[in-house]
Design an enzyme around this catalytic site. Structure first.
Site: not given
Ligand code: SAH
Length: 219
Positions: A45, A119
């Site tokens: 994930e 994001d």
């Molecule tokens: N999957 C979770 C969180 C979504 S928010 C849910 O659905 O509730 C998006 C997450 O992706 C955040 O925690 C952020 O820190 C992480 N994230 C964003 N860009 C990333 C990257 N390049 N590599 C790893 N994690 C990342």
């Protein structure tokens, strides 16, 4: 989502190198088979947040290997606490940037990649940061097995439409598409594992968009 820094979570990551890797050097190969104690394919994930989704999957499927990849150390520590509390030997935590995915996972190492509520980066000048931008798709293709799939969920219609376009332009195959996942047939809804964000948005009545996609074999 930017989490408030929690020192206990950061410390926990440092105390458990056997379960969590903290921004490992991309130049060094990670021995996942040794870390999991088997060489089965991995399911990753990307952007696990606080880990509700991936810890639930790991509990449901003790015979499969899971990696929670998360760039924020505090979030990684929160996932790690859940892993340790629940004794999930089939879950590893990788605190790192998805941009380095190919360095951390070998070719053909991965059977599934989950992108949940990534994001949205709505401004066009930030397109390259979206986790479904073509350069990221190329990285997923590199690590996935030939029959590997990407499962993507979001509340964001703009990111969803963009992702369909981006994947289509990349020549991907769509196995499942829904613009209202929570109101699909019962068997689909029952199988769905909710994430934290998903729970929040769905309980406000917002539709959840979902797609499953794979790469076509090279001609
Ligand atoms: N999957 C979770 C969180 C979504 S928010 C849910 O659905 O509730 C998006 C997450 O992706 C955040 O925690 C952020 O820190 C992480 N994230 C964003 N860009 C990333 C990257 N390049 N590599 C790893 N994690 C990342």
């Amino acid at each position: 989502m930017r989490l408030k820094n929690k020192p206990w979570a950061n410390e926990l990551v440092e105390e458990h190198p056997e379960s969590a890797l903290d921004r490992p050097d991309p130049a060094e190969k990670i021995d996942w088979a040794a870390r999991f104690g088997n060489d089965k394919p991995i399911e990753i994930e990307v952007g696990s947040g606080k880990g509700q989704f991936i810890t639930t999957l790991a509990k449901q499927h003790p015979d499969r290997n899971f990696v929670a990849m998360e760039i924020q150390k505090t979030a990684a520590g929160i996932i790690l606490k859940k892993k340790l509390d629940e004794g999930l030997d089939n879950l590893q935590i990788l605190c790192a940037d998805a941009a380095n995915l190919v360095a951390y996972f070998g070719e053909n190492s991965t059977s599934k990649i989950y992108l949940n509520f990534s994001d949205p980066w709505p401004k066009s000048r930030h397109e390259k940061r979206r986790l479904t931008y073509k350069d990221f798709l190329a990285k997923y293709q590199a690590v996935l097995t030939a029959d590997g799939v990407i499962e993507f969920k979001t509340d964001n219609s703009g990111l969803f439409a963009y992702s369909v376009r981006s994947m289509n332009n990349y020549g991907m195959r769509f196995d499942f598409v829904s613009v209202d996942l929570h109101h699909e047939k019962e068997e689909i809804v029952e199988k769905n594992v909710e994430t934290e964000y998903e729970h929040k948005f769905a309980s406000k009545g917002q539709p959840i968009y979902c797609l499953h996609a794979g790469f076509l074999p090279a001609e």
